[in-house]
Write an enzyme that holds these catalytic residues in place. Sequence first.
Site, PDB file in Angstrom:
ATOM      1  N   HIS A   1       0.817  -1.223   0.000  1.00  0.00           N
ATOM      2  CA  HIS A   1       0.000   0.000   0.000  1.00  0.00           C
ATOM      3  C   HIS A   1       0.856   1.282   0.000  1.00  0.00           C
ATOM      4  CE1 HIS A   1      -2.994   2.966   1.032  1.00  0.00           C
ATOM      5  NE2 HIS A   1      -2.432   3.162   2.207  1.00  0.00           N
TER       6      HIS A   1
ATOM      7  N   HIS B   1       3.696   6.778   5.429  1.00  0.00           N
ATOM      8  CA  HIS B   1       2.497   7.549   5.786  1.00  0.00           C
ATOM      9  C   HIS B   1       1.573   6.859   6.790  1.00  0.00           C
ATOM     10  CE1 HIS B   1       0.204   5.327   2.625  1.00  0.00           C
ATOM     11  NE2 HIS B   1      -0.841   5.629   3.380  1.00  0.00           N
TER      12      HIS B   1
ATOM     13  N   GLU C   1       0.051   5.833  12.537  1.00  0.00           N
ATOM     14  CA  GLU C   1      -1.302   5.358  12.778  1.00  0.00           C
ATOM     15  C   GLU C   1      -1.352   3.838  13.026  1.00  0.00           C
ATOM     16  OE1 GLU C   1      -3.330   7.655  13.239  1.00  0.00           O
ATOM     17  OE2 GLU C   1      -5.177   6.489  13.457  1.00  0.00           O
ATOM     18  N   ASP C   2      -0.617   3.072  12.245  1.00  0.00           N
ATOM     19  CA  ASP C   2      -0.765   1.604  12.289  1.00  0.00           C
ATOM     20  C   ASP C   2       0.348   0.863  13.026  1.00  0.00           C
ATOM     21  OD1 ASP C   2      -3.060   1.910  10.844  1.00  0.00           O
ATOM     22  OD2 ASP C   2      -2.159   1.424   8.911  1.00  0.00           O
TER      23      ASP C   2
ATOM     24  N   ASP D   1      -3.089   7.947  -1.586  1.00  0.00           N
ATOM     25  CA  ASP D   1      -3.549   6.980  -0.589  1.00  0.00           C
ATOM     26  C   ASP D   1      -4.997   6.578  -0.908  1.00  0.00           C
ATOM     27  OD1 ASP D   1      -3.578   5.665   2.090  1.00  0.00           O
ATOM     28  OD2 ASP D   1      -4.900   7.320   2.654  1.00  0.00           O
TER      29      ASP D   1
ATOM     30  N   ASP E   1     -18.834  15.008 -27.603  1.00  0.00           N
ATOM     31  CA  ASP E   1     -17.478  14.742 -27.117  1.00  0.00           C
ATOM     32  C   ASP E   1     -17.372  13.427 -26.357  1.00  0.00           C
ATOM     33  OD1 ASP E   1     -19.124  15.930 -25.312  1.00  0.00           O
ATOM     34  OD2 ASP E   1     -17.583  17.162 -24.372  1.00  0.00           O
TER      35      ASP E   1
HETATM   36 MN    MN Z   1      -2.761   4.633   3.815  1.00  0.00          MN
END
Ligand code: MN
Length: 313
Positions: free
Chosen positions: A47, A71, A75-76, A148, A271
């Site tokens: 990811h 990133h 958090e994880d 993300d 279009d």
């Molecule tokens: Mn993420």
Amino acid sequence: MNKADLLTSITQYLSEDKVGFVANAYEFSAKCHKGQHRRSGEPYIQHPLFVALHLADLKLDANCIAAALLHDVIEDCGIKQKDLAQRFGSEVGVLVNSVSKLTRLELLAIHRRNGEGIDPSTAQAENLRKMFIAMAQDIRVVLIKLADRLHNMKTLKAMPRERQLKIARETLDIYAPLAHRLGMADLKWQLEDLAFQFLQPGRYREVSRLITQRRGKREQYIARVTTLLKDALESSSINAEVTGRPKNIYSLHQKMNRYIAQGKEFDQIHDLFALRVLVDRVQDCYAALGIVHGIWHPIPTQFDDYIASPREN
Ligand code: MN
């Protein structure tokens, strides 16, 4: 998609020591996420790697690519901003921390349920406000969040239906317009089509079928007019890059709705595809336009000049 793909990509525009710096960020992130998996079953590192690769395609700087790789570690994985700052510099620490703040806000919005006295649109509005604040402080935070979100949308199948709908709705309401505002058209189209696919699967299939039926003819036509225009520009000594593309499914769906409201037929949509002509200078735009109008007559109500009256993006 692996570490080598990322390093190959950034080697094209970053110095050797910067490439080494990004490689270290990858190793650290892989160590932090070791043993974690995405809902799809993939190792988690895939990811952040996708996010970093997407931003490398846009040739973002080494700190931004490192932050993309890292990133989710606050958090994880419970890593502290301070630790990141020590290892990768304070700029990376701040970037990852800002991304994490937005992630927490997203989770809050997703977990709020209807009928509990909290209007989910309020949570979305709050999210939007925070996004704009992040954008003002450092645009890279928003670019990381957009990439993300793109990967989360690409892997949304693995989520329960209720969550799919909330995430898809939020993508259409917040992220696609943000991508549009930033002039990232390709990203906007991808986000829209992915969200549309989950929100209105029947309609999505219907519109894609309409496009596919005409695809053979359409692709031949795009190839033919692209060559025609390229030759015409060349013989007038205008240095230009000409590319053709089919319209994305969601914008076609919106256009069809507008046409139905006006009592028109699908066949009257002009279009179904677009040509893009890139030139070096503004005056070349008008010269190129003159050539285009010399070959094909403009339809008076279907013509806009976004140089003279710019759009918000
Ligand atoms: Mn993420």
